[in-house]
Scaffold this motif. Sequence first.
Motif, PDB file in Angstrom:
ATOM      1  N   LEU A 173      -7.576  -4.254  -2.297  1.00  0.00           N
ATOM      2  CA  LEU A 173      -6.844  -3.163  -1.573  1.00  0.00           C
ATOM      3  C   LEU A 173      -5.445  -3.072  -1.759  1.00  0.00           C
ATOM      4  O   LEU A 173      -4.642  -1.951  -2.120  1.00  0.00           O
ATOM      5  N   LEU A 174      -4.754  -4.271  -2.093  1.00  0.00           N
ATOM      6  CA  LEU A 174      -3.017  -4.087  -2.336  1.00  0.00           C
ATOM      7  C   LEU A 174      -3.016  -3.841  -3.622  1.00  0.00           C
ATOM      8  O   LEU A 174      -1.921  -3.156  -3.915  1.00  0.00           O
ATOM      9  N   ALA A 175      -3.739  -4.078  -4.741  1.00  0.00           N
ATOM     10  CA  ALA A 175      -3.543  -3.734  -5.984  1.00  0.00           C
ATOM     11  C   ALA A 175      -3.695  -2.257  -6.127  1.00  0.00           C
ATOM     12  O   ALA A 175      -2.788  -1.487  -6.779  1.00  0.00           O
ATOM     13  N   ARG A 199       8.708  -5.974  -4.810  1.00  0.00           N
ATOM     14  CA  ARG A 199       8.658  -4.694  -5.633  1.00  0.00           C
ATOM     15  C   ARG A 199      10.115  -4.391  -5.778  1.00  0.00           C
ATOM     16  O   ARG A 199      10.299  -3.646  -6.896  1.00  0.00           O
ATOM     17  N   ALA A 200      10.815  -4.677  -4.943  1.00  0.00           N
ATOM     18  CA  ALA A 200      12.474  -4.199  -4.989  1.00  0.00           C
ATOM     19  C   ALA A 200      13.003  -4.896  -6.203  1.00  0.00           C
ATOM     20  O   ALA A 200      13.532  -4.164  -6.872  1.00  0.00           O
ATOM     21  N   GLN A 218       6.123  -3.152 -10.421  1.00  0.00           N
ATOM     22  CA  GLN A 218       4.623  -3.166 -10.680  1.00  0.00           C
ATOM     23  C   GLN A 218       4.271  -4.558 -10.629  1.00  0.00           C
ATOM     24  O   GLN A 218       2.977  -4.968 -10.064  1.00  0.00           O
ATOM     25  N   ALA A 219       5.158  -5.556 -11.370  1.00  0.00           N
ATOM     26  CA  ALA A 219       4.486  -6.842 -11.258  1.00  0.00           C
ATOM     27  C   ALA A 219       4.421  -7.823  -9.948  1.00  0.00           C
ATOM     28  O   ALA A 219       3.680  -8.745  -9.999  1.00  0.00           O
ATOM     29  N   ILE A 234      11.682   1.753   1.102  1.00  0.00           N
ATOM     30  CA  ILE A 234      12.645   2.803   1.100  1.00  0.00           C
ATOM     31  C   ILE A 234      13.813   2.666   0.235  1.00  0.00           C
ATOM     32  O   ILE A 234      14.149   3.489  -0.624  1.00  0.00           O
ATOM     33  N   ARG A 235      14.271   1.511   0.034  1.00  0.00           N
ATOM     34  CA  ARG A 235      15.463   0.825  -0.598  1.00  0.00           C
ATOM     35  C   ARG A 235      15.271   1.087  -2.240  1.00  0.00           C
ATOM     36  O   ARG A 235      15.820   1.813  -3.062  1.00  0.00           O
ATOM     37  N   THR A 236      13.997   0.709  -2.411  1.00  0.00           N
ATOM     38  CA  THR A 236      13.346   0.661  -3.967  1.00  0.00           C
ATOM     39  C   THR A 236      13.149   2.109  -4.316  1.00  0.00           C
ATOM     40  O   THR A 236      13.753   2.587  -5.520  1.00  0.00           O
TER      41      THR A 236
END
Length: 198
Positions: A60-62, A132-133, A137-138, A191-193
Amino acid sequence: MRGEVAVRWWFKARRGHVLLPLALVVFAAALFAVQDVTVILPALAGNTQIALSVFVPVPLLAVLMTVLESRLPAAEASAVRSVNRLDCLLITAVLAAGVLCGFLVSAVQGTATAACAGRNAAFLAGLMLLGRAWAGQAAVMIPVGWLFLVSLTGFHANVPHTWTIVALPADNSFAATVSLVALAVGLAAQIRTSRKTA
């Protein structure tokens, strides 16, 4: 009207209409399939018995990461609606649906194991969004790394340590609180990313 068109465009660009329903069906089906199944995994202090449902949130997270990465930065920078806000609403809706799936499967099966899956998905999603920030994607591998760490060092005599979160019982209020905090921090990082990449 223009705003509605923008939202539809954003959702189709994210491929949410295809990927997310499929991911939630797989999530619910996997929870139903594993039920109370446990697996024995090697650990630093001997073998560890861990519920298979702990690993169910990973697909699901992927998919969620794939949806978030399906973006058109130039177009989103000039969008009428805030893409940051839409992405955060999408994440929250998917995880809320995951929690609901967990409780429904748990109610049908009469076990509490599945009820943990939604909480665990929220916690792991928070870690993923935070990662993710800086990793992009890794960061989808961060939940996998956490689960590996938990299975390797998170138990003593098959009793989970408090820091594991994902291995704690469904009625553990500490795990629920930490999961909500992790998700909130992850959403703030999202949001920051998004602002940096838009």
